[in-house]
Design an enzyme around this catalytic site. Structure first.
Site, mmCIF file in Angstrom:
data_model
loop_
_atom_site.group_PDB
_atom_site.id
_atom_site.type_symbol
_atom_site.label_atom_id
_atom_site.label_comp_id
_atom_site.label_asym_id
_atom_site.label_seq_id
_atom_site.Cartn_x
_atom_site.Cartn_y
_atom_site.Cartn_z
ATOM 1 N N ASP A 102 0.844 -1.203 0.000
ATOM 2 C CA ASP A 102 0.000 0.000 0.000
ATOM 3 C C ASP A 102 0.881 1.254 0.000
ATOM 4 O OD1 ASP A 102 0.883 -0.163 2.587
ATOM 5 O OD2 ASP A 102 -1.105 -0.080 3.518
ATOM 6 N N SER A 103 2.216 1.046 0.010
ATOM 7 C CA SER A 103 3.139 2.163 -0.222
ATOM 8 C C SER A 103 2.919 2.745 -1.615
ATOM 9 C CB SER A 103 4.598 1.719 -0.060
ATOM 10 O OG SER A 103 4.841 0.533 -0.791
ATOM 11 N N ASP A 154 -1.115 -6.070 -0.278
ATOM 12 C CA ASP A 154 -1.557 -5.432 0.974
ATOM 13 C C ASP A 154 -3.066 -5.221 0.972
ATOM 14 O OD1 ASP A 154 0.515 -5.048 2.777
ATOM 15 O OD2 ASP A 154 1.180 -3.177 1.844
ATOM 16 N N LYS A 196 -1.497 -9.335 2.803
ATOM 17 C CA LYS A 196 -0.768 -8.899 4.014
ATOM 18 C C LYS A 196 -1.652 -7.929 4.789
ATOM 19 C CE LYS A 196 3.075 -6.084 3.874
ATOM 20 N NZ LYS A 196 2.613 -4.866 4.565
ATOM 21 N N GLU A 204 -1.804 -5.508 8.543
ATOM 22 C CA GLU A 204 -1.002 -4.916 9.617
ATOM 23 C C GLU A 204 -1.694 -5.129 10.968
ATOM 24 O OE1 GLU A 204 -0.146 -0.799 8.802
ATOM 25 O OE2 GLU A 204 0.787 -1.254 6.874
ATOM 26 N N GLU A 249 8.785 -4.310 10.761
ATOM 27 C CA GLU A 249 9.267 -3.024 10.240
ATOM 28 C C GLU A 249 9.814 -2.152 11.366
ATOM 29 O OE1 GLU A 249 6.603 -1.093 7.514
ATOM 30 O OE2 GLU A 249 7.807 0.745 7.456
HETATM 31 O O1 KIV Z 1 3.571 -1.142 1.675
HETATM 32 C C1 KIV Z 1 4.761 -1.499 1.752
HETATM 33 O O2 KIV Z 1 5.602 -1.207 0.887
HETATM 34 C C2 KIV Z 1 5.151 -2.291 2.902
HETATM 35 C C3 KIV Z 1 6.625 -2.552 3.091
HETATM 36 C C4 KIV Z 1 7.284 -1.352 3.613
HETATM 37 C C5 KIV Z 1 6.873 -3.736 3.936
HETATM 38 O O3 KIV Z 1 4.343 -2.701 3.666
#
Ligand code: KIV
Length: 272
Positions: free
Chosen positions: A52-53, A91, A121, A123, A190
């Site tokens: 989600d980055s 994510d 994934k 969180e 992280e």
């Molecule tokens: O969204 C992302 O890029 C991440 C990484 C920093 C692990 O969750």
């Protein structure tokens, strides 16, 4: 114990657990589009994270919070079309799983059905245990994410190192064990102290992939645009830049602009 390196034609969640068992480190990078995913996959990466980055890197938002489920599906579908070998983890974006486990499952199913991703994934630890369990019961592999969890940035207030204090470190260790016992196939850790990350990795059978968590873990992940030096404004200590693409690309763009303006481009061989 490290054994001879096994060649994997396709990486699965089981391959990652096997790699940890054999003492082979796991390499993971982010991708959000077809072209980048193709280059990364052909380079031999084990896991591609459609993070989600993308909210920051692709869309220019300040945080990861604004990106939507449909936007994640758009990015993940493009990545999936490029990939032949890597495991693709997607994510679940903010707001798509925290509410209740039913909506978490619906979000995960939508990602899997519409993008073709291989795993999701999420969180968090004990706060999201019901959501993790429910997604797993549908046969969807789940990767956990503990330590600095950017979707909770407004609760933390800063992006500084997490779990430096005993209480938070103890909760993180408990959460890691919980995620493993629920059935997660791996966990991202992280920005936590290297000593703590090593302890967590040693206490689990499933791999721990670190970002800013030292090298006592089972693998590493970086945001691709950061390690390629495309994002200049982001300079955490853990980031190793392998190339300065910001400068390289700027030089190329400047040359192109100059060539167009001076009528050097296109030349006679570059036209019909
Ligand atoms: O969204 C992302 O890029 C991440 C990484 C920093 C692990 O969750």
């Amino acid at each position: 114990m490290s054994t001879a390196k096994k060649e994997y034609k396709r990486i699965t969640t089981n391959s990652l657990v096997e790699m940890k068992g054999n003492g082979h480190k796991i390499a993971m990078l982010t991708a959000y589009d077809y072209t980048m995913a193709k280059i990364i996959d052909r380079a031999g990466i084990d896991v591609i994270l459609v993070g989600d980055s993308a909210s920051n890197v692709m869309a220019g938002h300040e945080t990861t919070l604004p990106i939507t489920l449909d936007e994640m599906i758009y990015h993940a579908s493009a990545v999936i079309r490029a990939v032949e070998r890597s495991l693709v983890v997607v994510d679940l974006p903010f707001g798509s799983y925290q509410g209740n486990s039913k909506s978490a499952l619906e979000s995960a199913i939508k990602i899997m059905k519409c993008s073709g991703g291989h795993a999701v994934k999420l969180e968090g630890g004990s706060e999201i245990r019901e959501s993790v369990s429910r997604i797993l019961t549908a046969g969807i592999p789940v990767m956990g994410h503990l330590g600095l969890t950017p979707q909770s940035i407004y609760k933390f207030g800063t992006y500084t190192v997490r779990a430096k204090e005993i209480e938070e470190a103890a909760k993180l260790k408990e959460d890691a064990l919980l995620l493993e016992s629920l059935g997660c196939f791996a966990i991202v850790l992280e920005k936590v102290p290297a000593k703590l990350a090593k302890e967590v990795a040693e206490s689990l059978r499933i791999p721990v992939i670190g970002i800013g968590a030292g090298n006592g873990v089972d693998g590493q992940v970086l945001v691709t645009h950061d390690m390629l030096g495309m994002t200049h404004e982001f300079n955490p200590r853990f980031l190793r830049r392998y190339v300065d693409l910001f400068s390289e690309m700027t030089t190329a763009f400047k040359r192109y602009i100059a060539d167009v303006k001076s009528l050097d481009f296109p030349n006679e061989k570059e036209q019909y």
